[in-house]
Design a protein around this motif. Sequence first.
Motif, PDB file in Angstrom:
ATOM      1  N   ASN A 102      -3.713  -3.285   3.138  1.00 23.32           N
ATOM      2  CA  ASN A 102      -2.483  -2.614   2.745  1.00 23.32           C
ATOM      3  C   ASN A 102      -1.261  -3.398   3.212  1.00 23.32           C
ATOM      4  N   TYR A 103      -0.242  -3.469   2.339  1.00 19.96           N
ATOM      5  CA  TYR A 103       0.956  -4.264   2.645  1.00 19.96           C
ATOM      6  C   TYR A 103       1.629  -3.812   3.927  1.00 19.96           C
ATOM      7  N   LEU A 104       1.707  -2.502   4.171  1.00 19.41           N
ATOM      8  CA  LEU A 104       2.361  -1.979   5.363  1.00 19.41           C
ATOM      9  C   LEU A 104       1.630  -2.419   6.625  1.00 19.41           C
ATOM     10  N   TYR A 122       2.044  -6.146   7.200  1.00 23.34           N
ATOM     11  CA  TYR A 122       3.371  -6.448   7.742  1.00 23.34           C
ATOM     12  C   TYR A 122       3.457  -6.074   9.221  1.00 23.34           C
ATOM     13  N   ILE A 123       2.872  -4.929   9.596  1.00 23.03           N
ATOM     14  CA  ILE A 123       2.897  -4.506  11.004  1.00 23.03           C
ATOM     15  C   ILE A 123       2.120  -5.481  11.880  1.00 23.03           C
TER      16      ILE A 123
END
Length: 306
Positions: A179-181, A184-185
Amino acid sequence: MMKTRRKFSIFPQIENTVFFEVTIGIIANTVLLLFHILIFLFKQRPTPLDLTIGQLALIHLVMLVTVGIIATDTFGVRDWGSDFPCKSVIYVYRLMRGLSICNTCVMSIIQAVTLSPRNSYMAKFKHKSIHHYPCCLIFIWVFNMLLNGRFLVSIGATPNVTSHNLVFVSESCSQWPINYLFRYIFFSLVNIQDISFIGLMALSSGYMVSLLCRHKKQFQHLHSTSFSSKVTPEGRATRTILLLMGFFMIMYFLDCVSFFSSGVLWKNDPIKHLIQMLLGNGYATICPFVLISTEKRIIRWLKFRC
């Protein structure tokens, strides 16, 4: 899959170079680790610096062993063929890389605190560092274990079907997109950790350089020039750690440049893959040699054993 293995088989010197680096690094880190185990067994109170160096040797030893396992798959010596070996080996390797950065930084900070004069602000941390060291150690391990936990989810065996969404890690293992989120985290946390620890290394190294320069000026002022070249054990240890800090930062920078310049399509260029592997594990191989060559206790111990 077979085409890539055939491509690597054309360059036997690549395989020999990687395995030579791994073997030399494993031997050197084993010697360094055994020495510090003996210190722990026979010395009532080993210093935090001794414990950090011993732990760093263990981390680099495990890291190079996993590199050797990955190399056997990369060069077609052994095909893993399932998810569990991929997840476990890649996870351990990434965990050891993160711990290597953290422990190198801790080693630099401990030496800076040890070298600080009694009337300085840093002097009050000398006694506190002994009590806080276990807590710091536990935090570093837990944080890195959680941070690298994403590889247990995203890494798996490479399927027979081709997919543009896969990132090849080795011949048998690939990283699936997450997942992109979350991506990124995790990317932000990894970069914050690396930048923070490298920044602390730079600050502690600069502090130690200033202390050494000040000490040298005072020593030359108080004593004749015939004794000015004498190096104390603290000064020798500090110069060793400063050398390691400089070498680590250079290798880390070159590794990042190599990774981002070649991208993830290393399979199309065996030479670039060789450069990435050598740069990525160069510090783990050279570090024990630097520590052994400047540690008189280890040299005396090796001479006694021989």
